[in-house]
Design an enzyme around this catalytic site. Structure first.
Site, PDB file in Angstrom:
ATOM      1  N   LYS A  43      13.277   6.086   1.728  1.00 41.36           N
ATOM      2  CA  LYS A  43      14.218   6.529   2.760  1.00 41.36           C
ATOM      3  C   LYS A  43      14.349   8.054   2.638  1.00 41.36           C
ATOM      4  O   LYS A  43      14.664   8.572   1.585  1.00 41.36           O
ATOM      5  CB  LYS A  43      15.580   5.846   2.560  1.00 41.36           C
ATOM      6  CG  LYS A  43      16.480   5.943   3.751  1.00 41.36           C
ATOM      7  CD  LYS A  43      17.624   4.930   3.702  1.00 41.36           C
ATOM      8  CE  LYS A  43      18.474   5.059   4.962  1.00 41.36           C
ATOM      9  NZ  LYS A  43      19.566   4.047   5.008  1.00 41.36           N
ATOM     10  N   ARG A  73      31.202 -10.189  14.299  1.00 43.11           N
ATOM     11  CA  ARG A  73      30.238 -11.105  13.681  1.00 43.11           C
ATOM     12  C   ARG A  73      30.941 -12.153  12.801  1.00 43.11           C
ATOM     13  O   ARG A  73      30.353 -13.149  12.409  1.00 43.11           O
ATOM     14  CB  ARG A  73      29.227 -10.300  12.852  1.00 43.11           C
ATOM     15  CG  ARG A  73      28.126 -11.160  12.309  1.00 43.11           C
ATOM     16  CD  ARG A  73      26.854 -10.461  11.989  1.00 43.11           C
ATOM     17  NE  ARG A  73      26.029 -10.133  13.148  1.00 43.11           N
ATOM     18  CZ  ARG A  73      24.826  -9.587  13.006  1.00 43.11           C
ATOM     19  NH1 ARG A  73      24.386  -9.288  11.805  1.00 43.11           N
ATOM     20  NH2 ARG A  73      24.082  -9.317  14.053  1.00 43.11           N
ATOM     21  N   GLU A  85      29.152  -9.686   7.019  1.00 39.05           N
ATOM     22  CA  GLU A  85      30.533  -9.659   7.529  1.00 39.05           C
ATOM     23  C   GLU A  85      31.174 -11.038   7.457  1.00 39.05           C
ATOM     24  O   GLU A  85      32.355 -11.162   7.109  1.00 39.05           O
ATOM     25  CB  GLU A  85      30.527  -9.160   8.974  1.00 39.05           C
ATOM     26  CG  GLU A  85      30.312  -7.660   9.120  1.00 39.05           C
ATOM     27  CD  GLU A  85      28.856  -7.255   9.023  1.00 39.05           C
ATOM     28  OE1 GLU A  85      27.974  -8.130   8.944  1.00 39.05           O
ATOM     29  OE2 GLU A  85      28.591  -6.034   9.008  1.00 39.05           O
TER      30      GLU A  85
HETATM   31  C1  LIG Z   1      25.995  -6.285  11.451  1.00 44.61           C
HETATM   32  C2  LIG Z   1      25.890  -4.847  11.011  1.00 44.61           C
HETATM   33  N1  LIG Z   1      26.603  -4.452   9.938  1.00 44.61           N
HETATM   34  C3  LIG Z   1      26.526  -3.174   9.516  1.00 44.61           C
HETATM   35  C4  LIG Z   1      25.753  -2.256  10.176  1.00 44.61           C
HETATM   36  C5  LIG Z   1      25.730  -0.802   9.738  1.00 44.61           C
HETATM   37  N2  LIG Z   1      24.412  -0.419   9.239  1.00 44.61           N
HETATM   38  C6  LIG Z   1      23.528   0.214   9.969  1.00 44.61           C
HETATM   39  S1  LIG Z   1      22.115   0.538   9.167  1.00 44.61           S
HETATM   40  C7  LIG Z   1      22.714  -0.198   7.764  1.00 44.61           C
HETATM   41  C8  LIG Z   1      21.880  -0.277   6.534  1.00 44.61           C
HETATM   42  C9  LIG Z   1      20.620  -1.009   6.847  1.00 44.61           C
HETATM   43  O1  LIG Z   1      19.826  -1.023   5.689  1.00 44.61           O
HETATM   44  P1  LIG Z   1      18.279  -1.363   5.874  1.00 44.61           P
HETATM   45  O2  LIG Z   1      18.140  -2.538   6.745  1.00 44.61           O
HETATM   46  O3  LIG Z   1      17.715  -1.446   4.519  1.00 44.61           O
HETATM   47  O4  LIG Z   1      17.699  -0.129   6.680  1.00 44.61           O
HETATM   48  P2  LIG Z   1      17.438   1.353   6.157  1.00 44.61           P
HETATM   49  O5  LIG Z   1      18.625   2.170   6.616  1.00 44.61           O
HETATM   50  O6  LIG Z   1      17.295   1.306   4.671  1.00 44.61           O
HETATM   51  O7  LIG Z   1      16.170   1.787   6.828  1.00 44.61           O
HETATM   52  C10 LIG Z   1      23.996  -0.673   7.967  1.00 44.61           C
HETATM   53  C11 LIG Z   1      24.821  -1.340   6.942  1.00 44.61           C
HETATM   54  C12 LIG Z   1      25.031  -2.720  11.301  1.00 44.61           C
HETATM   55  N3  LIG Z   1      24.253  -1.870  12.033  1.00 44.61           N
HETATM   56  N4  LIG Z   1      25.104  -4.011  11.677  1.00 44.61           N
END
Ligand SMILES: Cc1ncc(C[n+]2csc(CCOP(=O)(O)OP(=O)(O)O)c2C)c(N)n1
Ligand SMILES: CC(=O)[C@@H](O)[C@H](O)COP(=O)(O)O
Ligand SMILES: [Mg+2]
Length: 628
Positions: A276, A389, A361
């Protein structure tokens, strides 16, 4: 920019030689960094998907082959390669392109995402549709390791794993990060898988050179060998053919592996390892800080704000620590939004009472219910939009049992750049109909602290909503004082017109009232509503208005109308709030004005509705659709 300038579609990309792809990746990464540093947006996850995006569009015949990006915050390279390079300057701005995939923005955006963990379900739906329709196309879900922690992802794996005759590829983009460092057993499992990297490397050498028929034989031999030397992976146990982990930045590994996977039947699972923030040292070093930056100078990096405004998030974070100090029963819970919800300090000060449950969630709410059953006082810090959710858990596990859970709903109302998917427009409507719920909306930073204390002290389910960003500059008193349950207050005494204002709308209502000499009540509680105050003002004013930063349908204004009916007061109320339409990205203040929810808009709406001033040119609130 020698190559990227001529890439206006994946078809252009597919005309490049394999040797040109690495220089293209360098150009694309530089373009993403430069563009996001000028507009703000999601950065570190986009820097991490440059090679993967190139490889996917190079190998698969997009858009006929479907790509479904989970969350979609990592799709800027995808957008740039699919004809939107020259629109990136408008990213997340009103009438500009979205920060997430949107079906009405591009045929290459096969599914609208932004709330995480939906990609496997959607891609499986597309794969089954292709089978039913007899279409020979591939469906690919690209999901991050953080998004993989949500139950919905496993619901989809469970369903897909027994479908040998669908064309589904799941790509796990494992960068060992969520927004914060990842949590939970899955992360530990993936780390173990990655520790077996030597095995994968050896295995994939074979796959990258063998022609398909031989590949099948090799695969059967491998399965036999694998069973002898290592247990099946979790994903194989779910019925997938697991390949990986492979280097997600190595095009010479990605492309032959994807080409081979295209030839295989049945559910396939490719585990890629990326970094990342890849390629920008500051983001590599701090992918959390560079997850969603504002505008910044790449040469210098993100500079801390010199005089940061007090945000509601900070008010919550400070309150949480102060309340935890006073009450040892407090437990703080976040579903993977430690920074966004303001819980960094709480984790540092109270690590044993801090729980980041991952992107889960539903689990976060019922986990809180379990804690409450045992006499603890959980506080679930959750964005209004993400609480959607966990709606059944809220009703079935918390409210129905009248359990003592406090919900701190940040990002309530319009959120601006993230647009319709993240708007916290519905919590007043979706919470108000639930028995036992106490619901408060803060009108300023000090009241937010008081409401959090009130909700926490209340022995039952309570929700306190507050908007994204800074408040109105009110001084926050340190005492942990409460507000009498179900009471509003008159903020301005006028005559003839009474405005029932809720939360963030109190300030603009007061602005409108100056012009109209109206009375303004800060209602504070949506539930229980201060019916006595409604009665008092309804009987002493001719014109009644309610205003809220929430969906008009079923929200606070509906509560006022219901109260008038129950009181037998035969007066109508003009309900001002968010219209019955999805509101796309833009600057939050601008969007509120377009919805008629600033001081001028409220005043115009009242004058127009009641024909109070012929001379005033009433501008009807109009929200032009800003979808592309
Ligand atoms: C249901 C939901 N909860 C929380 C979020 C907030 N959120 C956006 S990106 C993220 C982290 C995602 O991690 P990953 O899938 O590993 O993607 P990366 O950012 O590492 O590329 C979160 C918690 C969201 N978009 N949707
Ligand atoms: C992609 C995602 O869902 C999060 O990164 C979200 O954009 C954070 O929103 P805030 O910027 O309001 O914290
Ligand atoms: Mg990740």
């Amino acid at each position: 920019m020698t190559l990227l300038k001529d890439i206006n579609s994946p078809a252009d990309l597919r005309h490049l030689s394999r040797a040109q792809l690495k220089p293209l990746a360098d150009e694309l990464r530089a373009f993403v960094l430069d563009s996001v540093s000028k507009t703000g947006g999601h950065l570190s996850s986009n820097l991490g998907t440059v090679e993967l995006t190139i490889a996917l569009h190079y190998v698969f015949n997009t858009p006929d082959d479907r790509l479904v990006w989970d969350v979609g915050h990592q799709t800027y390279p995808h957008k740039i390669l699919t004809g939107r390079r020259d629109q990136m300057h408008s990213l997340r701005q009103f009438n500009g392109i979205s920060g997430f995939p949107k079906r009405d923005e591009s045929e290459f955006d096969t599914f609208g995402t932004a709330h995480s963990s939906t990609s496997i379900s959607a891609a499986l739906g597309m794969a089954v549709a292709a089978k039913i329709k007899g279409e020979n196309r591939h469906s690919v879900a690209i999901i991050g390791d953080g998004s993989m922690t949500a139950g919905m992802a496993f619901e989809a794996l469970n369903n897909a794993g027994v479908m040998e005759d669908v064309n589904l590829l799941v790509i796990l983009n494992d960068n060992d990060m969520s927004i914060s460092p990842p949590v939970g057993a899955l992360n530990r499992y993936l780390a173990r898988l990655m520790s077996g990297k030597f095995y994968a490397a050896a295995r994939n050498v074979g796959k990258s050179v063998l022609p398909p028929p031989m590949l099948e034989i090799a695969k059967r031999l491998e399965e036999h060998a694998k069973g002898m030397i290592m247990p099946a992976t979790l994903f194989e146990e779910f019925g997938f053919n697991y390949i990986g982990p492979i280097d997600g930045h190595d095009l010479e590994a990605l492309i032959p592996t994807l080409q081979n996977l295209k030839e295989l039947k049945g559910p396939q699972f490719l585990h890629v390892v990326t970094k990342k923030g890849q390629g920008y040292k500051l983001a590599e070093a701090d992918p959390v800080l560079y997850h969603g930056p504002g505008k910044f100078n790449p040469a210098e990096g993100i500079k801390p704000a010199t005089a940061p405004k007090l945000t509601y998030t900070k008010v919550f974070g400070d309150w949480l620590c102060d309340m935890a100090e006073q009450d040892k029963r407090l437990v703080g819970i976040t579903p993977a939004m430690r920074e966004g919800s303001g819980m960094v300090e709480f984790e540092q000060q109270y690590p044993s009472r801090y729980y980041d449950v991952g992107i889960a969630e539903q689990h976060s709410v019922t986990f809180a219910a379990g804690l409450a059953c045992e006499g603890l006082k959980p506080v679930v810090a959750i964005y209004s939009t993400f609480l959607q959710r966990a709606y059944d858990q809220l009703i079935h596990d918390v409210a129905l049992q009248n359990l003592d859970v406090t919900f701190a709903l940040d990002r309530a109302g319009l959120v601006g750049a993230d647009g319709a998917t993240h708007a916290g427009n519905y919590d007043l409507a979706y919470l108000r109909c639930i028995p036992n719920m106490v619901i408060m909306a803060a009108s300023d930073e000090n009241e937010c602290r008081q409401m959090l204390t009130t909700g926490f002290q209340y022995n039952g389910p309570a929700a306190i909503r507050y908007p994204r960003g800074a408040g109105i500059g009110a001084e926050v008193k340190k005492e942990l004082t409460t507000i009498p349950l179900g009471t509003g207050e008159v903020k301005r005494q006028g005559k003839r017109i009474a405005i029932f204002a809720f939360g963030s709308m109190v300030a603009p209502a007061l602005q409108a009232a100056e012009k109209l000499n109206a009375t303004v009540a800060n209602m504070r509680f949506i539930k229980p509503l201060d019916v006595a105050l409604v009665k008092q003002l309804a009987e002493s004013h001719d014109i009644l208005v309610s205003v809220e930063e929430g969906a008009k349908m079923g929200g606070a204004g509906s509560a006022i109308a219901e109260a008038l009916a129950e009181l037998g007061i035969n007066k109508s109320v003009l309900i001002l709030g968010l219209p019955d339409q999805f509101i796309d990205h833009g600057e939050a203040g601008q969007l509120l004005a377009l919805c008629g929810l600033d001081g001028v808009g409220i005043s115009n709406s009242i004058q127009g509705h009641y024909h109070l001033a012929e001379a005033t040119t009433v501008v009807e609130p109009r929200l032009v659709s800003n979808s592309n």
